[in-house]
Design a protein around this motif. Structure first.
Motif, PDB file in Angstrom:
ATOM      1  N   LEU A   1      -7.545   3.779  -4.966  1.00 16.72           N
ATOM      2  CA  LEU A   1      -8.694   4.117  -4.396  1.00 16.72           C
ATOM      3  C   LEU A   1      -8.768   5.301  -3.833  1.00 16.72           C
ATOM      4  O   LEU A   1      -7.778   5.891  -3.126  1.00 16.72           O
ATOM      5  CB  LEU A   1      -8.855   3.164  -3.362  1.00 16.72           C
ATOM      6  CG  LEU A   1      -9.180   1.663  -3.511  1.00 16.72           C
ATOM      7  CD1 LEU A   1      -7.893   0.726  -3.650  1.00 16.72           C
ATOM      8  CD2 LEU A   1     -10.172   1.031  -2.500  1.00 16.72           C
TER       9      LEU A   1
ATOM     10  N   TYR B   1       0.750  -1.180  -0.042  1.00 19.28           N
ATOM     11  CA  TYR B   1      -0.143  -0.079  -0.064  1.00 19.28           C
ATOM     12  C   TYR B   1       0.794   1.397  -0.020  1.00 19.28           C
ATOM     13  O   TYR B   1       1.784   1.354   0.649  1.00 19.28           O
ATOM     14  CB  TYR B   1      -0.996   0.226   1.278  1.00 19.28           C
ATOM     15  CG  TYR B   1      -1.735  -1.185   1.651  1.00 19.28           C
ATOM     16  CD1 TYR B   1      -2.962  -1.419   0.531  1.00 19.28           C
ATOM     17  CD2 TYR B   1      -1.727  -1.821   2.644  1.00 19.28           C
ATOM     18  CE1 TYR B   1      -3.675  -2.496   0.593  1.00 19.28           C
ATOM     19  CE2 TYR B   1      -2.317  -3.036   2.823  1.00 19.28           C
ATOM     20  CZ  TYR B   1      -3.482  -3.365   2.048  1.00 19.28           C
ATOM     21  OH  TYR B   1      -4.493  -4.280   2.172  1.00 19.28           O
TER      22      TYR B   1
ATOM     23  N   ALA C   1     -14.755   4.001   1.133  1.00 14.79           N
ATOM     24  CA  ALA C   1     -14.599   3.070   0.351  1.00 14.79           C
ATOM     25  C   ALA C   1     -13.111   2.224   0.553  1.00 14.79           C
ATOM     26  O   ALA C   1     -13.047   0.978   0.653  1.00 14.79           O
ATOM     27  CB  ALA C   1     -14.410   3.538  -1.057  1.00 14.79           C
ATOM     28  N   ILE C   2     -12.211   3.261   0.994  1.00 17.42           N
ATOM     29  CA  ILE C   2     -10.815   2.328   1.445  1.00 17.42           C
ATOM     30  C   ILE C   2     -10.770   1.624   2.677  1.00 17.42           C
ATOM     31  O   ILE C   2     -10.333   0.572   2.829  1.00 17.42           O
ATOM     32  CB  ILE C   2     -10.056   3.642   1.655  1.00 17.42           C
ATOM     33  CG1 ILE C   2      -9.528   4.590   0.262  1.00 17.42           C
ATOM     34  CG2 ILE C   2      -8.502   3.252   2.204  1.00 17.42           C
ATOM     35  CD1 ILE C   2      -8.716   5.741   0.266  1.00 17.42           C
TER      36      ILE C   2
ATOM     37  N   GLU D   1     -12.287  -5.594   4.235  1.00 15.16           N
ATOM     38  CA  GLU D   1     -12.583  -7.040   3.722  1.00 15.16           C
ATOM     39  C   GLU D   1     -11.293  -7.681   3.206  1.00 15.16           C
ATOM     40  O   GLU D   1     -11.048  -8.955   3.363  1.00 15.16           O
ATOM     41  CB  GLU D   1     -13.330  -6.526   2.392  1.00 15.16           C
ATOM     42  CG  GLU D   1     -14.682  -6.433   2.654  1.00 15.16           C
ATOM     43  CD  GLU D   1     -15.452  -5.784   1.529  1.00 15.16           C
ATOM     44  OE1 GLU D   1     -14.803  -5.521   0.514  1.00 15.16           O
ATOM     45  OE2 GLU D   1     -16.702  -5.701   1.557  1.00 15.16           O
ATOM     46  N   GLN D   2     -10.233  -7.100   2.936  1.00 20.10           N
ATOM     47  CA  GLN D   2      -8.785  -7.549   2.474  1.00 20.10           C
ATOM     48  C   GLN D   2      -8.340  -8.316   3.633  1.00 20.10           C
ATOM     49  O   GLN D   2      -7.777  -9.425   3.570  1.00 20.10           O
ATOM     50  CB  GLN D   2      -7.767  -6.585   1.990  1.00 20.10           C
ATOM     51  CG  GLN D   2      -8.001  -6.060   0.619  1.00 20.10           C
ATOM     52  CD  GLN D   2      -7.728  -6.926  -0.315  1.00 20.10           C
ATOM     53  OE1 GLN D   2      -8.764  -7.452  -1.203  1.00 20.10           O
ATOM     54  NE2 GLN D   2      -6.444  -7.482  -0.452  1.00 20.10           N
TER      55      GLN D   2
ATOM     56  N   HIS E   1     -12.729  -1.478   2.063  1.00 19.32           N
ATOM     57  CA  HIS E   1     -11.711  -2.206   1.040  1.00 19.32           C
ATOM     58  C   HIS E   1     -10.703  -3.101   1.812  1.00 19.32           C
ATOM     59  O   HIS E   1     -10.576  -4.329   2.192  1.00 19.32           O
ATOM     60  CB  HIS E   1     -10.912  -1.699  -0.070  1.00 19.32           C
ATOM     61  CG  HIS E   1      -9.889  -2.430  -0.640  1.00 19.32           C
ATOM     62  ND1 HIS E   1     -10.235  -3.322  -1.651  1.00 19.32           N
ATOM     63  CD2 HIS E   1      -8.722  -2.020  -0.872  1.00 19.32           C
ATOM     64  CE1 HIS E   1      -9.050  -3.813  -2.055  1.00 19.32           C
ATOM     65  NE2 HIS E   1      -7.928  -3.227  -1.515  1.00 19.32           N
ATOM     66  N   LEU E   2     -10.229  -2.202   2.808  1.00 18.67           N
ATOM     67  CA  LEU E   2      -9.128  -2.863   3.834  1.00 18.67           C
ATOM     68  C   LEU E   2      -9.713  -3.944   4.715  1.00 18.67           C
ATOM     69  O   LEU E   2      -9.044  -4.839   5.148  1.00 18.67           O
ATOM     70  CB  LEU E   2      -8.508  -1.498   4.751  1.00 18.67           C
ATOM     71  CG  LEU E   2      -7.472  -0.475   3.934  1.00 18.67           C
ATOM     72  CD1 LEU E   2      -7.098   0.566   4.535  1.00 18.67           C
ATOM     73  CD2 LEU E   2      -6.373  -1.593   3.346  1.00 18.67           C
TER      74      LEU E   2
ATOM     75  N   ASP F   1      -3.019   0.215  -4.190  1.00 20.11           N
ATOM     76  CA  ASP F   1      -3.068  -1.022  -3.385  1.00 20.11           C
ATOM     77  C   ASP F   1      -2.318  -1.769  -4.639  1.00 20.11           C
ATOM     78  O   ASP F   1      -3.040  -1.792  -5.613  1.00 20.11           O
ATOM     79  CB  ASP F   1      -4.404  -1.649  -3.068  1.00 20.11           C
ATOM     80  CG  ASP F   1      -4.225  -3.091  -2.687  1.00 20.11           C
ATOM     81  OD1 ASP F   1      -3.361  -3.724  -2.821  1.00 20.11           O
ATOM     82  OD2 ASP F   1      -5.167  -3.493  -2.100  1.00 20.11           O
TER      83      ASP F   1
ATOM     84  N   GLN G   1      -4.921  -3.979  -6.801  1.00 22.24           N
ATOM     85  CA  GLN G   1      -6.160  -3.411  -7.411  1.00 22.24           C
ATOM     86  C   GLN G   1      -5.400  -2.734  -8.749  1.00 22.24           C
ATOM     87  O   GLN G   1      -4.482  -2.296  -8.686  1.00 22.24           O
ATOM     88  CB  GLN G   1      -6.684  -2.294  -6.539  1.00 22.24           C
ATOM     89  CG  GLN G   1      -7.258  -2.985  -5.279  1.00 22.24           C
ATOM     90  CD  GLN G   1      -8.239  -3.909  -5.494  1.00 22.24           C
ATOM     91  OE1 GLN G   1      -9.365  -3.394  -6.207  1.00 22.24           O
ATOM     92  NE2 GLN G   1      -8.189  -5.058  -5.169  1.00 22.24           N
TER      93      GLN G   1
END
Ligand SMILES: N[C@@H](CCC(=O)N[C@@H](CS)C(=O)NCC(=O)O)C(=O)O
Length: 237
Positions: free
Chosen positions: A74, A12, A79-80, A86-87, A83-84, A67, A70
């Motif tokens: 982002l 990142y 949203a970030i 979930e990752q 995303h984090l 990322d 990706q």
């Protein structure tokens, strides 16, 4: 703007301006134990961003997170965060049945609380006549207090210590940084800190969160000293 130093081992890159919305993302990255590089974005305000940064976010706003895995950079804090979480399968609710609750509050923080704070901080962009700014700020200030009151009631409903109950999520980090800014900005004209002293669940959460090692590390990197959420100070640089 320097080159993005992306590798598999540092997946990142966070583009930042101290004490801006990137603080939310930086704290999340620190809490996740993720390896990241941070690049300072030059210029004062979105209008002054260089072409390289505008290629990452055409709005010129921070934060931006690149990322390695990706296909596009982002932007948008929520949203970030989503995303984090979930990752890394962390900073999200422990049970699938609480996912709806997580999403609704994350979106509330983004499109209601944070959006109203932006109106307070960048008031001149929201009115055609600067004479209207004080009235706009009074209206938004009252809305912001109502939003924090609603969040306090939600915490009371689930018994805390975090917004969703027993599990720390990205919502808590986002809420806490919004509480910090609400007291500091517009510079010299933020909310009185006793607003939070009168919201016991939010206040307890802010106090707990600001002592976590990940938060202390993130604040140090942004030049923020002291108790970041309950006794906020302007960044040193
Ligand atoms: N909706 C965006 C808002 C981001 C935002 O407001 N960024 C501010 C810093 S906190 C910014 O880049 N401001 C520069 C400007 O608008 O001139 C998000 O959630 O990330």
């Amino acid at each position: 703007m320097s080159q993005t130093p992306l590798t598999q081992s540092t997946p990142y890159t966070l583009f930042y301006v101290p004490d801006s919305a990137n603080l939310v993302v930086r704290i999340a990255l620190e809490e996740l134990g993720a390896s990241f590089a941070a690049l300072l974005v030059e210029g004062a305000g979105a209008a002054s961003r260089d072409a390289a940064f505008l290629a990452l976010n055409p709005q010129g706003l921070v934060p931006v997170l690149v990322d390695f895995h990706q296909d596009e950079p982002l932007f948008e804090t929520a949203a970030i965060l989503l995303h984090l979480s979930e990752q890394h399968k962390a900073l999200q609710p422990a049970y699938a049945r609480s996912r709806g609750r997580y999403l609704k509050w994350l979106f509330f923080l983004s499109n209601t609380l944070h959006a109203d704070l932006r109106g307070l901080f960048y008031s001149d962009r929201y009115v055609a006549d600067v004479a209207a700014i004080p009235a706009l700020r009074r209206g938004l200030g009252a809305r912001v207090v109502r939003h924090f009151t609603l969040l306090d009631a939600e915490m009371a409903r689930h018994g805390g210590p975090w917004l969703l109950g027993e599990t720390l999520t990205t919502c808590d980090i986002y809420l806490a940084v919004c509480a910090r800014w609400a007291q500091l900005y517009p510079r010299g004209d933020g909310l009185a800190s006793d607003v939070f002293a009168n919201l016991p669940h939010v206040h307890h959460m802010l106090k707990t969160l600001e002592q976590r090692p990940a938060v202390l590390r993130a604040c140090e990197q942004e030049g923020i000293a002291g108790r970041a959420f309950t006794v906020p100070q302007y960044p040193l640089r």
